[in-house]
Write a protein that holds these residues in place. Structure first.
Motif, PDB file in Angstrom:
ATOM      1  N   VAL A 564       8.902  -3.266  -2.574  1.00  0.00           N
ATOM      2  CA  VAL A 564       9.476  -2.922  -3.883  1.00  0.00           C
ATOM      3  C   VAL A 564       9.228  -1.444  -4.189  1.00  0.00           C
ATOM      4  O   VAL A 564      10.128  -0.726  -4.647  1.00  0.00           O
ATOM      5  N   TYR A 565       8.000  -0.987  -3.930  1.00  0.00           N
ATOM      6  CA  TYR A 565       7.676   0.412  -4.195  1.00  0.00           C
ATOM      7  C   TYR A 565       8.240   1.351  -3.129  1.00  0.00           C
ATOM      8  O   TYR A 565       8.388   2.554  -3.373  1.00  0.00           O
ATOM      9  N   ASN A 566       8.520   0.794  -1.972  1.00  0.00           N
ATOM     10  CA  ASN A 566       8.979   1.632  -0.866  1.00  0.00           C
ATOM     11  C   ASN A 566      10.089   0.903  -0.122  1.00  0.00           C
ATOM     12  O   ASN A 566       9.845   0.191   0.845  1.00  0.00           O
ATOM     13  N   PHE A 577      12.544   8.966  11.961  1.00  0.00           N
ATOM     14  CA  PHE A 577      11.181   9.480  11.778  1.00  0.00           C
ATOM     15  C   PHE A 577      10.506   8.819  10.580  1.00  0.00           C
ATOM     16  O   PHE A 577       9.361   8.372  10.655  1.00  0.00           O
ATOM     17  N   THR A 578      11.238   8.770   9.458  1.00  0.00           N
ATOM     18  CA  THR A 578      10.667   8.164   8.246  1.00  0.00           C
ATOM     19  C   THR A 578      10.384   6.686   8.468  1.00  0.00           C
ATOM     20  O   THR A 578       9.362   6.156   8.016  1.00  0.00           O
ATOM     21  N   GLY A 579      11.295   6.000   9.162  1.00  0.00           N
ATOM     22  CA  GLY A 579      11.106   4.577   9.451  1.00  0.00           C
ATOM     23  C   GLY A 579       9.846   4.329  10.250  1.00  0.00           C
ATOM     24  O   GLY A 579       9.065   3.411   9.957  1.00  0.00           O
ATOM     25  N   ILE A 580       9.616   5.157  11.275  1.00  0.00           N
ATOM     26  CA  ILE A 580       8.406   5.015  12.099  1.00  0.00           C
ATOM     27  C   ILE A 580       7.161   5.267  11.249  1.00  0.00           C
ATOM     28  O   ILE A 580       6.163   4.539  11.341  1.00  0.00           O
ATOM     29  N   SER A 623       4.398   5.038  -0.623  1.00  0.00           N
ATOM     30  CA  SER A 623       4.617   5.853   0.574  1.00  0.00           C
ATOM     31  C   SER A 623       4.393   7.341   0.325  1.00  0.00           C
ATOM     32  O   SER A 623       4.780   8.171   1.142  1.00  0.00           O
ATOM     33  N   GLY A 624       3.767   7.707  -0.787  1.00  0.00           N
ATOM     34  CA  GLY A 624       3.522   9.116  -1.071  1.00  0.00           C
ATOM     35  C   GLY A 624       2.584   9.745  -0.062  1.00  0.00           C
ATOM     36  O   GLY A 624       1.699   9.087   0.502  1.00  0.00           O
ATOM     37  N   ILE A 625       2.737  11.038   0.153  1.00  0.00           N
ATOM     38  CA  ILE A 625       1.921  11.744   1.144  1.00  0.00           C
ATOM     39  C   ILE A 625       0.448  11.719   0.752  1.00  0.00           C
ATOM     40  O   ILE A 625      -0.432  11.506   1.594  1.00  0.00           O
ATOM     41  N   VAL A 626       0.173  11.908  -0.524  1.00  0.00           N
ATOM     42  CA  VAL A 626      -1.216  11.953  -0.982  1.00  0.00           C
ATOM     43  C   VAL A 626      -1.892  10.602  -0.792  1.00  0.00           C
ATOM     44  O   VAL A 626      -3.008  10.514  -0.251  1.00  0.00           O
ATOM     45  N   ASP A 628      -1.038   8.137   1.173  1.00  0.00           N
ATOM     46  CA  ASP A 628      -1.162   7.834   2.605  1.00  0.00           C
ATOM     47  C   ASP A 628      -2.317   8.613   3.226  1.00  0.00           C
ATOM     48  O   ASP A 628      -3.078   8.077   4.049  1.00  0.00           O
ATOM     49  N   ALA A 629      -2.453   9.872   2.841  1.00  0.00           N
ATOM     50  CA  ALA A 629      -3.523  10.702   3.400  1.00  0.00           C
ATOM     51  C   ALA A 629      -4.897  10.161   3.013  1.00  0.00           C
ATOM     52  O   ALA A 629      -5.811  10.066   3.851  1.00  0.00           O
ATOM     53  N   VAL A 630      -5.056   9.810   1.733  1.00  0.00           N
ATOM     54  CA  VAL A 630      -6.342   9.251   1.279  1.00  0.00           C
ATOM     55  C   VAL A 630      -6.611   7.917   1.969  1.00  0.00           C
ATOM     56  O   VAL A 630      -7.738   7.639   2.419  1.00  0.00           O
ATOM     57  N   GLY A 631      -5.581   7.089   2.063  1.00  0.00           N
ATOM     58  CA  GLY A 631      -5.735   5.794   2.720  1.00  0.00           C
ATOM     59  C   GLY A 631      -6.121   5.941   4.178  1.00  0.00           C
ATOM     60  O   GLY A 631      -7.009   5.229   4.684  1.00  0.00           O
ATOM     61  N   LEU A 632      -5.471   6.863   4.882  1.00  0.00           N
ATOM     62  CA  LEU A 632      -5.790   7.088   6.299  1.00  0.00           C
ATOM     63  C   LEU A 632      -7.198   7.660   6.461  1.00  0.00           C
ATOM     64  O   LEU A 632      -7.900   7.335   7.434  1.00  0.00           O
ATOM     65  N   ALA A 633      -7.624   8.502   5.518  1.00  0.00           N
ATOM     66  CA  ALA A 633      -8.987   9.048   5.576  1.00  0.00           C
ATOM     67  C   ALA A 633     -10.020   7.930   5.425  1.00  0.00           C
ATOM     68  O   ALA A 633     -11.023   7.886   6.164  1.00  0.00           O
TER      69      ALA A 633
END
Length: 655
Positions: A564-566, A577-580, A623-626, A628-633
């Motif tokens: 729903v959000y993405n 690229f975005t799909g991957i 799916s925001g960059i911020v 995703d970055a925090v989640g991956l960290a």
């Protein structure tokens, strides 16, 4: 060999008992009189032949929708009253006099529609006194037949909606309407194509019946065995192999047969004992089977016929639904597989020795031809330009022909007839539920109830999409309790989906969100039919199995929020690229959910890192960059800490 055969027969018998206990639709009569057995058999066979003939496109079988729907409902009512006793204490070996009366009245319904159709057209569907009387009888027949087959819940809900349609002026707030006479309500529900003979019966009389027949034909020629064998050959020898086999086999089979409880019984009678033997607890073994079986209805290409119903409801092409559904469904199954793997690693569970498993190459050589009908179906639906109905008809025909190619799948004429009869019997419960849902949908259209519910959900959620999603989820799970998947979706799509659409959620995401949570009602206590059926096979506690099922399906509860959000997760307007990127972040999120749920990654995870893993997973929803970055960290931190911790524990102490 004799012991294996005996054990297999005992498992099947046990499965039949569990199916009858937890799926009311299986509690049919067993007639003493052979004549009644033959009559019901012939009626079921003719039911299937009629629908196949209608789907074939033969000119003399074509008719206006209301006539076809009337025949469909009439046959379902006749078979329903013949096969299902009125009460638990009623005879299950003979048909009572009042059942014969209901059968006679049911048979008259399509005859009446045919006789009065031209009058309906000429008068603009304005009813006479006789039309109101006959329509009232039809409503009572549908309510009673639904009560017998599916239990009282849906009939009571439909009756409440009828009362609401008549006495709406006495309801408070936004739910108040001017109220309608009994005559107007009956006209709406029985004359024309807005109520019982409306859209819900249309999907039953066209799509659902054909794909149930297809599933029974596939089952008769050994598709269930093929899925089980190929799953065993691929995953049986891995760590915790039997649980992975259950996930794969149940997912494949569930996509075709569309019944979570029946799927649990079909595959669970063999997979659950193997899981217990390997070392999984009774509750966990049952939960694996339940979650995988429910998920089959989320899995393309067939989704238990939901894909075609959703396409019809939304007015889009079938490939659009499949494209939107495929990634969320695979992520759901990935979450289950990861939890199974983590549990097996934690408890040091081994797989089945390879010498006791079938070889993948041999399975494909002997049974791989059974994939041809599925490939043919996809070709017909995506590339041929044919309608879903015609595609389903020719796929059934191809399945029968392909089954004759190898002795292991070859069907005799009696086998084909038995499959047709089984298809008719399996259709009855879904079809009568769709007819009963037609009452709800008809009243919603007459009174504007769905829009009122949408406004209420939005106001409670204070126009917040997240809060509205929460309330919609709760509504869908309540409405989906104890109902077959398609009727559950039709109700939730009518009542709950408009709230999301009003807030700007795309139609397909809103409908898929409702469908997911209508399905999960089969897993969540207090009415968790799939979980309870699995517990009946495993010998575990039903409530504990339900709780473990929710834990196993935790990723599935979060995935709908993710798409729903993405919407890119549904491959909507997405580049490669975005799909991957979206798929990778979603998979990482599901992995973290599994770690948080199981409390294990290389070694035991303490509660702080379990919370960190779950928070990181939630950050992957947007799916925001911020985020995703925090989640991956956080993911990297949890992964590194657990890896180093496991190394410290495995390093022998210095002397």
């Amino acid at each position: 060999m004799a012991n294996i055969k005996k054990g297999s027969e005992e498992a099947v018998a046990s499965g039949a008992e569990v199916l009858e206990k937890f799926e009311k639709e299986s509690r049919t009569r067993n007639f003493d009189a052979k004549s009644l057995v033959k009559i019901v058999y012939v009626l079921c066979f003719l039911f299937t032949v009629y629908h196949l003939a209608y789907a074939s496109g033969v000119r003399f079988m074509q008719m206006v929708n209301i006539k076809h729907h009337a025949i469909h409902v009439g046959l379902v009512l006749v078979l329903g009253f013949a096969m299902y006793p009125a009460f638990k204490k009623s005879s299950r070996t003979r048909i009572a006099w009042y059942d014969w009366a209901c059968i006679a009245l049911s048979a008259c319904m399509p005859v009446y529609v045919f006789a009065r159709y031209n009058v309906f057209i000429s008068t603009g569907f304005q009813p006479s006194v006789l039309d109101i009387v006959v329509g009232s009888i039809l409503i009572l027949l549908v309510l009673e037949c639904s009560r017998r087959i599916s239990g009282p819940a849906l009939s009571i809900l439909s009756l409440i909606f009828i009362i609401y349609g008549i006495f709406g002026r006495y309801f408070p707030g936004v739910f108040m309407h001017r109220g309608y006479t009994w005559e107007r309500v009956v006209q709406c529900l029985t004359i024309g194509t807005e109520g019982i003979y409306g859209s819900t019966v249309k999907v039953s009389a066209t799509y659902i019946v054909l794909f149930i027949i297809f599933g029974e034909v596939m089952n008769k020629c050994g598709m269930g065995k093929f899925f089980n064998d190929i799953a065993n050959s691929l995953a049986g020898s891995t760590k915790g192999g039997p649980a992975k086999v259950a996930v794969l086999a149940s997912g494949f089979l569930g996509s075709i047969n569309g019944s979570a409880v029946a799927n649990v019984v079909t595959t669970g009678t063999f997979t659950i004992p193997l899981m217990k033997k390997t070392g999984y607890s009774k509750e966990f073994a049952g939960a694996v089977e339940a979650t995988a079986s429910v998920g089959g209805q989320l899995l393309p290409p067939i989704m238990g016929a939901a894909a075609f119903v959703m396409a019809e409801t939304l007015g889009v092409q079938y490939p659009v639904i499949i494209k939107a559904a495929v990634i969320p469904a695979l992520i759901y199954y990935l979450g289950i597989i990861i939890q199974v793997q983590l549990r097996a690693s934690r408890d040091n569970l081994v797989g089945i020795p390879k010498d006791q498993l079938p070889k993948a190459g041999q399975v494909m050589r002997e049974q791989g031809h059974l994939l041809i009908p599925i490939v043919f179906l996809l070709y017909m639906l995506i590339f041929s330009g044919k309608t879903v109905i015609v595609s389903a008809f020719w796929t059934i025909a191809v399945t029968i022909v392909v089954a004759q190619l190898r002795p292991i799948s070859r069907m005799s004429l009696k086998d084909i007839c038995d499959a047709f009869v089984a298809g008719a019997k399996s259709t009855i419960s879904v079809a009568i539920a769709c007819a009963c849902v037609g009452i709800i949908v008809g009243v919603c259209g007459l009174t504007g109830f769905a829009l009122n519910v949408a406004s209420t959900i939005i106001s409670i959620g204070q126009s917040s999409i997240f809060l509205t999603l929460i309330f919609t989820m709760i509504t869908c799970m309540i409405l989906g309790m104890g109902l077959p998947s398609i009727p559950a979706y039709l109700i939730t799509a009518t009542i709950a989906a408009p709230a999301l659409i009003q807030l700007g959620v795309p139609d397909i995401a809103a409908h898929m969100f409702c469908f997911y949570f209508a399905m999960f009602a089969n897993l969540t206590p207090p009415v968790a039919l799939a979980s309870f059926a699995a517990a009946g096979l495993s010998g575990g506690s039903p409530m504990k199995t339900g709780v473990v099922s929710v834990k196993l399906a935790l990723a599935g509860f979060i995935v709908p929020y993710m798409f729903v959000y993405n919407q890119q997760l549904m491959l909507d307007n997405v580049t490669l690229f975005t799909g991957i990127q979206v798929v990778i972040t979603a998979c990482v999120g599901v992995f973290l959910i599994a770690v948080a749920a199981e409390g294990f990654l290389f070694t035991k995870v303490n509660w702080i890192f379990r919370v960190a893993a779950f928070v990181a997973a939630l950050l992957m929803i947007d799916s925001g960059i911020v985020t995703d970055a925090v989640g991956l960290a956080l993911f990297a931190a949890v992964l590194a800490y657990q890896y180093l911790k496991s190394k410290r524990h495995s390093t022998p102490a210095a002397v």
